[in-house]
Design an enzyme around this catalytic site. Structure first.
Site, PDB file in Angstrom:
ATOM      1  N   HIS A 191       0.854  -1.192   0.000  1.00  0.00           N
ATOM      2  CA  HIS A 191       0.000   0.000   0.000  1.00  0.00           C
ATOM      3  C   HIS A 191       0.886   1.237   0.000  1.00  0.00           C
ATOM      4  CE1 HIS A 191      -3.164   2.804   1.153  1.00  0.00           C
ATOM      5  NE2 HIS A 191      -4.003   1.859   0.772  1.00  0.00           N
ATOM      6  N   ASP A 203      -7.986  -5.341   0.089  1.00  0.00           N
ATOM      7  CA  ASP A 203      -8.482  -6.178  -1.013  1.00  0.00           C
ATOM      8  C   ASP A 203      -8.135  -7.645  -0.846  1.00  0.00           C
ATOM      9  OD1 ASP A 203      -7.616  -3.335  -2.628  1.00  0.00           O
ATOM     10  OD2 ASP A 203      -9.630  -4.150  -2.846  1.00  0.00           O
TER      11      ASP A 203
HETATM   12  C1  SDX Z   1      -6.249   0.045  -2.843  1.00  0.00           C
HETATM   13  O1  SDX Z   1      -4.500   4.592  -2.081  1.00  0.00           O
HETATM   14  C2  SDX Z   1      -5.382   3.959  -1.432  1.00  0.00           C
HETATM   15  O2  SDX Z   1      -5.754   4.298  -0.324  1.00  0.00           O
HETATM   16  C3  SDX Z   1      -5.938   2.743  -2.151  1.00  0.00           C
HETATM   17  C4  SDX Z   1      -6.967   1.922  -1.370  1.00  0.00           C
HETATM   18  C5  SDX Z   1      -8.241   2.695  -1.099  1.00  0.00           C
HETATM   19  O3  SDX Z   1      -8.944   2.315  -0.153  1.00  0.00           O
HETATM   20  O4  SDX Z   1      -8.564   3.613  -1.922  1.00  0.00           O
HETATM   21  O5  SDX Z   1      -6.389   1.517  -0.128  1.00  0.00           O
HETATM   22  C6  SDX Z   1      -7.374   0.672  -2.141  1.00  0.00           C
HETATM   23  O6  SDX Z   1      -5.987   0.378  -3.969  1.00  0.00           O
HETATM   24  C7  SDX Z   1      -5.382  -0.940  -2.084  1.00  0.00           C
HETATM   25  C8  SDX Z   1      -4.162  -1.428  -2.909  1.00  0.00           C
HETATM   26  C9  SDX Z   1      -4.657  -2.544  -3.834  1.00  0.00           C
HETATM   27  N1  SDX Z   1      -3.603  -2.881  -4.799  1.00  0.00           N
HETATM   28  C10 SDX Z   1      -2.972  -4.068  -4.745  1.00  0.00           C
HETATM   29  O7  SDX Z   1      -3.126  -4.916  -3.858  1.00  0.00           O
HETATM   30  C11 SDX Z   1      -2.047  -4.320  -5.934  1.00  0.00           C
HETATM   31  C12 SDX Z   1      -0.696  -4.831  -5.420  1.00  0.00           C
HETATM   32  N2  SDX Z   1      -0.011  -3.751  -4.725  1.00  0.00           N
HETATM   33  C13 SDX Z   1       0.952  -2.968  -5.478  1.00  0.00           C
HETATM   34  O8  SDX Z   1       0.585  -2.742  -6.816  1.00  0.00           O
HETATM   35  C14 SDX Z   1       1.428  -1.742  -4.697  1.00  0.00           C
HETATM   36  O9  SDX Z   1       1.702  -2.172  -3.428  1.00  0.00           O
HETATM   37  C15 SDX Z   1       0.547  -0.511  -4.618  1.00  0.00           C
HETATM   38  C16 SDX Z   1       0.170  -0.026  -5.967  1.00  0.00           C
HETATM   39  C17 SDX Z   1      -0.664  -0.790  -3.812  1.00  0.00           C
HETATM   40  C18 SDX Z   1       1.376   0.573  -3.919  1.00  0.00           C
HETATM   41  O10 SDX Z   1       2.434   0.819  -4.717  1.00  0.00           O
HETATM   42  P1  SDX Z   1       3.480   2.010  -4.340  1.00  0.00           P
HETATM   43  O11 SDX Z   1       3.157   2.670  -3.069  1.00  0.00           O
HETATM   44  O12 SDX Z   1       3.632   2.878  -5.532  1.00  0.00           O
HETATM   45  O13 SDX Z   1       4.727   1.225  -3.993  1.00  0.00           O
HETATM   46  P2  SDX Z   1       5.767   0.822  -5.046  1.00  0.00           P
HETATM   47  O14 SDX Z   1       5.057   0.284  -6.252  1.00  0.00           O
HETATM   48  O15 SDX Z   1       6.730   1.932  -5.215  1.00  0.00           O
HETATM   49  O16 SDX Z   1       6.450  -0.415  -4.306  1.00  0.00           O
HETATM   50  C19 SDX Z   1       7.447  -0.193  -3.360  1.00  0.00           C
HETATM   51  C20 SDX Z   1       8.329  -1.424  -3.510  1.00  0.00           C
HETATM   52  C21 SDX Z   1       8.711  -1.686  -4.955  1.00  0.00           C
HETATM   53  O17 SDX Z   1       9.964  -2.317  -4.935  1.00  0.00           O
HETATM   54  P3  SDX Z   1      11.291  -1.390  -5.255  1.00  0.00           P
HETATM   55  O18 SDX Z   1      11.021  -0.729  -6.607  1.00  0.00           O
HETATM   56  O19 SDX Z   1      11.339  -0.362  -4.129  1.00  0.00           O
HETATM   57  O20 SDX Z   1      12.416  -2.362  -5.263  1.00  0.00           O
HETATM   58  O21 SDX Z   1       7.586  -2.587  -3.083  1.00  0.00           O
HETATM   59  C22 SDX Z   1       7.420  -3.467  -4.176  1.00  0.00           C
HETATM   60  C23 SDX Z   1       7.682  -2.680  -5.440  1.00  0.00           C
HETATM   61  O22 SDX Z   1       8.198  -3.522  -6.449  1.00  0.00           O
HETATM   62  N3  SDX Z   1       6.015  -3.905  -4.125  1.00  0.00           N
HETATM   63  C24 SDX Z   1       5.610  -5.142  -4.337  1.00  0.00           C
HETATM   64  C25 SDX Z   1       4.228  -5.114  -4.133  1.00  0.00           C
HETATM   65  N4  SDX Z   1       3.835  -3.881  -3.842  1.00  0.00           N
HETATM   66  C26 SDX Z   1       4.953  -3.131  -3.836  1.00  0.00           C
HETATM   67  N5  SDX Z   1       6.277  -6.267  -4.674  1.00  0.00           N
HETATM   68  C27 SDX Z   1       5.526  -7.362  -4.793  1.00  0.00           C
HETATM   69  N6  SDX Z   1       4.172  -7.437  -4.612  1.00  0.00           N
HETATM   70  C28 SDX Z   1       3.503  -6.323  -4.281  1.00  0.00           C
HETATM   71  N7  SDX Z   1       2.200  -6.383  -4.088  1.00  0.00           N
END
Ligand code: SDX
Length: 440
Positions: free
Chosen positions: A316, A374
């Protein structure tokens, strides 16, 4: 409708110094009632001829708001100051809708009147039936919902003057009231069953389940445990500060677009698998993993920078601790599965094992990737017989009150202006035109 709190402009400032010119700029720091202070950069461009640069807005506050507060490190979520756990445990969705819209929990009379007003706006204009007929039966229900919600402005002209508080209230109530009907009819259309009309003797969540599962051939009794679980899920998803879809609604609304068009834009943004589409993606991922023995391979893929696979339902932007909603959802999940006698739901066992392994893996621990809201919602929806393609539709039903509350707050903000971000330009500088005959 909203009560915004004036932010306190403290005497605190931060100094920005240009090492090239030696010039310094004093930037005011503004404190809210809690949470991080903000550095006021509204005059930065005119003072320094520079923009700030923050793709994805990881360090940017887009507005002042008094609706929802999140502390990602502490795993705190407050709606108008009330903890999500208290609201999920002790309120129903109608009370939470009133709280988000008006800023305080309703008295008994306020609650009764609000619920009645919403109940008497749940029907759709009869001509919207034919609007559904324009879609293929196998259309994704989110595509149907985006289209039908956007079309509401073609049916309800009498509540689109955003400068008129009464119009804003009527449009807000209509949007909240009609989403369950729009959602249920998208489902009925997909399965070829007749639309079921809302009933004024049923409460919001019961009414939704009635419209989803009733048919003209037999009586359908809503299971109160499932209605309570649905109501709690709606509460947990109702608002969440300036997430992608809410920011979309605010940006669309900042141009003066009508409320129905703004909510349609929010639904479109929510659809993405990185956002509200994640609950559907979690189920698809669990089905792809198939068996606990495959979990290590998928954990490995999630850690591989060269593999686009991500563990859906984990991580998140704000929560770097447990998403408090996931904790409550996990409890609801077990209650629903026990009620339905599907305790040995293989996907739940797989999800629990995936959660256990992920939470012990140093990659996820180091990156603070916890299950989010989720992760469990999809399992509950599936247990309730809701098709995967409807999961994000339900998220949209819940989030509508948050979008509407945030939209009203934006319109009522005296400092509000059209949102128009700038950019760092890295394209070609001006060059002479080359006529076709002299190219290549
Ligand atoms: C919702 O914003 C909100 O409040 C949203 C929400 C709401 O109520 O409105 O809470 C609802 O959207 C919840 C999130 C649902 N999405 C998912 O479950 C999809 C999987 N999650 C990822 O796509 C990700 O965690 C996000 C999009 C939710 C957040 O991404 P960020 O904050 O932009 O973080 P990032 O992509 O920069 O990740 C940070 C690091 C990265 O590695 P590095 O580049 O630093 O090496 O963490 C890794 C990412 O690769 N990472 C993951 C991961 N999520 C982040 N690696 C593996 N699996 C994951 N799920």
């Amino acid at each position: 409708m909203n009560k915004t709190l004036a932010a306190n402009t403290t005497k605190r400032t931060m100094t920005l110094t240009d090492n090239t010119t030696g010039k310094s700029y004093e930037l005011p720091v503004i404190s809210g009632t809690t949470g991080p202070d903000v550095i006021d950069v509204r005059t930065l461009y005119q003072d320094t001829d520079c923009f700030t640069f923050d793709p994805g807005f990881t360090s940017t506050g887009s507005c002042e708001s008094a609706i929802t507060y999140i502390d990602g490190d502490q795993g705190v979520l407050l709606y108008r100051g009330y903890a999500i756990a208290d609201l999920a445990e002790r309120c129903d969705f109608m009370e939470v809708c009133y709280l988000l819209l008006y800023g305080d929990l309703p008295t008994a009379d306020q609650r009764r009147k609000f619920e009645t007003d919403i109940t008497y706006h749940t029907m759709l204009h009869e001509q919207m039936h034919s609007f559904y007929n324009g879609f293929r039966r196998d259309s994704h229900p989110m595509a149907v919902m985006v289209g039908v919600v956007g079309a509401l402005s073609a049916f309800y002209h009498d509540s689109t003057d955003i400068t008129n508080p009464r119009h804003r209230m009527i449009a807000s109530y209509r949007q909240i009231a009609k989403m369950p009907t729009i959602a249920a009819w998208a489902y009925k259309y997909a399965i070829g069953q007749p639309f079921m009309y809302p009933r004024n003797d049923l409460k919001y969540s019961e009414n939704f389940l009635h419209m989803m599962y009733s048919n003209p051939c037999e009586e359908y009794k809503v299971n109160p445990v499932l209605a309570k679980a649905m109501d709690r899920i709606l509460i947990l998803h109702a608002d969440h500060e300036q997430n992608a879809s809410t920011s979309t609604v605010r940006l669309a609304g900042s141009s003066g677009a009508n409320p129905f068009a703004c909510i349609a834009a929010g639904i479109a943004s929510l659809w993405g698998p990185a956002h509200g589409g994640a609950n559907e993606a979690v189920l698809n991922m669990l089905e792809e993993i198939g068996d606990v023995s495959n979990v290590p391979e998928y954990i490995k893929r999630a850690k591989d920078k060269n593999d686009p696979f991500r563990l859906m339902g984990f991580g998140h932007r704000v929560y770097k601790n447990f998403d408090p909603r996931a904790t409550i959802m996990r409890q609801s999940c077990h209650e629903v599965l026990d009620e339905l006698g599907v305790r040995d739901e293989p996907l739940l066992e797989l999800a629990m094992e995936l959660e256990r392994i992920a939470l012990e893996d140093e990659f996820f621990v180091e990156k603070k990737l916890y299950p989010n809201v989720d992760f469990y919602s999809g399992i509950i929806f599936r247990a309730m017989g809701i098709p995967t393609s409807m999961f994000t539709v339900l998220f949209a039903v819940a989030r509508t009150v948050g979008w509407v509350a945030q939209w009203n707050e934006m319109i009522e903000d005296p400092t509000q202006k059209i949102g128009r971000p700038r950019q760092l330009y890295t394209g070609p500088t001006e060059r002479s035109f080359v006529p076709l005959e002299r190219r290549g």
